[in-house]
Design a protein around this motif. Structure first.
Motif, PDB file in Angstrom:
ATOM      1  N   HIS A 132       1.045  13.022   2.066  1.00 12.96           N
ATOM      2  CA  HIS A 132      -0.204  12.431   1.587  1.00 12.96           C
ATOM      3  C   HIS A 132      -0.811  13.207   0.425  1.00 12.96           C
ATOM      4  O   HIS A 132      -1.556  12.609  -0.371  1.00 12.96           O
ATOM      5  CB  HIS A 132      -1.180  12.274   2.746  1.00 12.96           C
ATOM      6  CG  HIS A 132      -0.827  11.128   3.639  1.00 12.96           C
ATOM      7  ND1 HIS A 132      -1.016   9.824   3.274  1.00 12.96           N
ATOM      8  CD2 HIS A 132      -0.257  11.106   4.870  1.00 12.96           C
ATOM      9  CE1 HIS A 132      -0.590   9.025   4.248  1.00 12.96           C
ATOM     10  NE2 HIS A 132      -0.130   9.774   5.224  1.00 12.96           N
ATOM     11  N   GLN A 138      -6.809   8.429   0.306  1.00 14.18           N
ATOM     12  CA  GLN A 138      -5.843   9.523   0.384  1.00 14.18           C
ATOM     13  C   GLN A 138      -6.539  10.860   0.634  1.00 14.18           C
ATOM     14  O   GLN A 138      -6.046  11.688   1.400  1.00 14.18           O
ATOM     15  CB  GLN A 138      -5.003   9.577  -0.897  1.00 14.18           C
ATOM     16  CG  GLN A 138      -3.903   8.540  -0.953  1.00 14.18           C
ATOM     17  CD  GLN A 138      -2.974   8.624   0.237  1.00 14.18           C
ATOM     18  OE1 GLN A 138      -2.993   7.761   1.113  1.00 14.18           O
ATOM     19  NE2 GLN A 138      -2.164   9.669   0.309  1.00 14.18           N
ATOM     20  N   GLY A 165       1.049  11.645  -2.199  1.00 11.93           N
ATOM     21  CA  GLY A 165       0.498  10.312  -2.356  1.00 11.93           C
ATOM     22  C   GLY A 165      -0.827  10.319  -3.099  1.00 11.93           C
ATOM     23  O   GLY A 165      -1.096   9.435  -3.918  1.00 11.93           O
ATOM     24  N   ALA A 166      -1.661  11.316  -2.809  1.00 12.65           N
ATOM     25  CA  ALA A 166      -2.933  11.431  -3.517  1.00 12.65           C
ATOM     26  C   ALA A 166      -2.710  11.614  -5.007  1.00 12.65           C
ATOM     27  O   ALA A 166      -3.397  11.017  -5.844  1.00 12.65           O
ATOM     28  CB  ALA A 166      -3.741  12.595  -2.949  1.00 12.65           C
ATOM     29  N   THR A 177       0.829  -1.216   0.000  1.00 12.25           N
ATOM     30  CA  THR A 177       0.000   0.000   0.000  1.00 12.25           C
ATOM     31  C   THR A 177       0.856   1.255   0.000  1.00 12.25           C
ATOM     32  O   THR A 177       0.635   2.181  -0.795  1.00 12.25           O
ATOM     33  CB  THR A 177      -0.935   0.007   1.220  1.00 12.25           C
ATOM     34  OG1 THR A 177      -1.794  -1.140   1.170  1.00 12.25           O
ATOM     35  CG2 THR A 177      -1.797   1.259   1.245  1.00 12.25           C
ATOM     36  N   CYS A 211      -5.202   0.974   6.233  1.00 15.79           N
ATOM     37  CA  CYS A 211      -5.348   1.611   4.922  1.00 15.79           C
ATOM     38  C   CYS A 211      -5.379   0.632   3.755  1.00 15.79           C
ATOM     39  O   CYS A 211      -5.615   1.051   2.618  1.00 15.79           O
ATOM     40  CB  CYS A 211      -4.234   2.644   4.712  1.00 15.79           C
ATOM     41  SG  CYS A 211      -4.357   4.050   5.838  1.00 15.79           S
ATOM     42  N   VAL A 260      -1.635   8.271  -6.670  1.00 18.77           N
ATOM     43  CA  VAL A 260      -2.647   7.229  -6.882  1.00 18.77           C
ATOM     44  C   VAL A 260      -3.796   7.720  -7.756  1.00 18.77           C
ATOM     45  O   VAL A 260      -4.814   7.031  -7.899  1.00 18.77           O
ATOM     46  CB  VAL A 260      -3.194   6.689  -5.539  1.00 18.77           C
ATOM     47  CG1 VAL A 260      -2.083   6.040  -4.731  1.00 18.77           C
ATOM     48  CG2 VAL A 260      -3.897   7.778  -4.745  1.00 18.77           C
ATOM     49  N   THR A 309      -8.267   3.331  -2.824  1.00 16.25           N
ATOM     50  CA  THR A 309      -7.064   4.043  -2.385  1.00 16.25           C
ATOM     51  C   THR A 309      -7.120   5.545  -2.655  1.00 16.25           C
ATOM     52  O   THR A 309      -6.749   6.330  -1.761  1.00 16.25           O
ATOM     53  CB  THR A 309      -5.809   3.425  -3.035  1.00 16.25           C
ATOM     54  OG1 THR A 309      -5.733   2.046  -2.674  1.00 16.25           O
ATOM     55  CG2 THR A 309      -4.545   4.136  -2.564  1.00 16.25           C
ATOM     56  N   ARG A 353       2.585   2.088  -3.293  1.00 14.69           N
ATOM     57  CA  ARG A 353       1.696   2.745  -4.257  1.00 14.69           C
ATOM     58  C   ARG A 353       1.595   4.243  -3.964  1.00 14.69           C
ATOM     59  O   ARG A 353       1.564   5.066  -4.872  1.00 14.69           O
ATOM     60  CB  ARG A 353       0.291   2.138  -4.190  1.00 14.69           C
ATOM     61  CG  ARG A 353       0.141   0.769  -4.792  1.00 14.69           C
ATOM     62  CD  ARG A 353      -1.320   0.381  -4.831  1.00 14.69           C
ATOM     63  NE  ARG A 353      -2.091   1.294  -5.684  1.00 14.69           N
ATOM     64  CZ  ARG A 353      -3.412   1.392  -5.665  1.00 14.69           C
ATOM     65  NH1 ARG A 353      -4.121   0.657  -4.817  1.00 14.69           N
ATOM     66  NH2 ARG A 353      -4.025   2.218  -6.482  1.00 14.69           N
ATOM     67  N   ILE A 354       1.534   4.577  -2.698  1.00 14.60           N
ATOM     68  CA  ILE A 354       1.348   5.975  -2.308  1.00 14.60           C
ATOM     69  C   ILE A 354       2.635   6.772  -2.487  1.00 14.60           C
ATOM     70  O   ILE A 354       2.623   7.894  -3.010  1.00 14.60           O
ATOM     71  CB  ILE A 354       0.865   6.047  -0.850  1.00 14.60           C
ATOM     72  CG1 ILE A 354      -0.545   5.441  -0.730  1.00 14.60           C
ATOM     73  CG2 ILE A 354       0.878   7.479  -0.323  1.00 14.60           C
ATOM     74  CD1 ILE A 354      -0.998   5.217   0.686  1.00 14.60           C
ATOM     75  N   GLU A 355       3.747   6.198  -2.059  1.00 15.67           N
ATOM     76  CA  GLU A 355       5.025   6.922  -2.075  1.00 15.67           C
ATOM     77  C   GLU A 355       5.798   6.740  -3.373  1.00 15.67           C
ATOM     78  O   GLU A 355       6.679   7.543  -3.696  1.00 15.67           O
ATOM     79  CB  GLU A 355       5.888   6.468  -0.894  1.00 15.67           C
ATOM     80  CG  GLU A 355       7.102   7.333  -0.654  1.00 15.67           C
ATOM     81  CD  GLU A 355       7.874   6.920   0.578  1.00 15.67           C
ATOM     82  OE1 GLU A 355       8.959   7.477   0.811  1.00 15.67           O
ATOM     83  OE2 GLU A 355       7.391   6.035   1.329  1.00 15.67           O
TER      84      GLU A 355
END
Length: 270
Positions: free
Chosen positions: A87, A67, A90-91, A20, A56, A94, A63, A23-25
């Motif tokens: 974040h 975020q 991160g948003a 997870t 999360c 994704v 996802t 994917r975000i970072e």
């Protein structure tokens, strides 16, 4: 549970968390794993396993929406700019658009207050300035100010089932009510960028993060989420995620509200 079973469960949690957060970072080895090695060895693994592995990565909320929920919580709390920056990036990673992120922050102004909103927008601006601007990701401007009251009143009726007569009252409260309708609903919540379902989800995140004093607004937004096509599971997942960013007690209080509202809606005793 045997020692081997416990070890397997911990390994699974870490794998889910790593998948997870990667994917975000967009990093093979998330920075949080090494960020506290000198002062709190192992804390990074706790963050990955608990926040991203246990919470999360749960099904029930996609996802990108998760975020936005996190951005909503950190904006509302106003005390963690570095994490908000992480974040927001991160948003974007994704698939959230700039407008969705900006509208999430702007939407929360009535809950978080102007100072917290301004500081959050500074963080968002810095993130955006550090990335190339893709075509087709331009924000849309706000609607004309002369129809803010009507737009706000329309949203208020949808949220609370109020009539025009009950939206305000006599005397000086009328001016305050009109200001709130124009600013909080017509001037901010009526703009584009987020669909009605997502607006209710980020509102639920904000009200949960604010704690017990926001119980009544939280209940209104829980009902409004269903009216907007959302699900009880989406509400539960949003509230559970607040255990990570606003603390377990706020999540417990939020889950109590979810239980009471949706049992009542189903005709069951609260």
């Amino acid at each position: 549970m045997s020692p081997n079973s416990a070890g397997t469960a911990a390994d699974d949690r870490m794998e889910r968390g790593l998948e997870t957060i990667r994917r975000i970072e967009r990093a093979e080895r998330p920075g949080v794993l090494d960020g506290f090695s000198d002062v709190a060895p192992g804390f990074g693994e706790i963050i990955v396993g608990y926040a991203f592995g246990d919470i999360c990565s749960r099904p029930g909320l996609e996802t990108p929406t998760r975020q936005l929920v996190t951005v909503a919580a950190l904006t509302t709390l106003g005390n963690a700019a570095p994490q908000l920056s992480f974040h927001v990036r991160g948003a974007r990673n994704v698939g959230c658009t700039r407008q969705e992120i900006v509208e999430t922050v702007m939407h929360l102004c009535p809950y978080a207050g102007l100072p917290a909103t301004v500081e959050a927008l500074k963080v968002v601006t810095a993130v955006f300035e550090a990335e190339p601007r893709p075509a087709g990701d331009e924000p849309t401007g706000p609607a004309a100010t002369d129809d803010r009251y009507e737009r706000g009143l329309h949203l208020l009726k949808a949220l609370d089932g109020l009539t025009t007569q009950s939206a305000g009252s006599q005397g000086p409260v009328t001016d305050l009510a009109r200001c709130l309708i124009e600013f909080a609903l017509g001037g901010i919540s009526g703009d584009g960028g987020l669909d009605a379902r997502t607006r209710e989800i980020v509102s639920i995140a904000a009200c949960t993060a604010l704690g017990t004093p926001s119980r009544l607004p939280l209940e209104r937004h829980l009902r409004a989420l269903l009216a907007a096509g959302g699900t009880e599971q989406e509400a539960i997942e949003t509230v559970l995620q607040m255990a990570v960013y606003a603390g377990v007690p706020t999540a417990v209080n939020g889950l109590n509200a979810v239980r009471d509202v949706y049992r009542t809606a189903a005709g069951q005793p609260a």
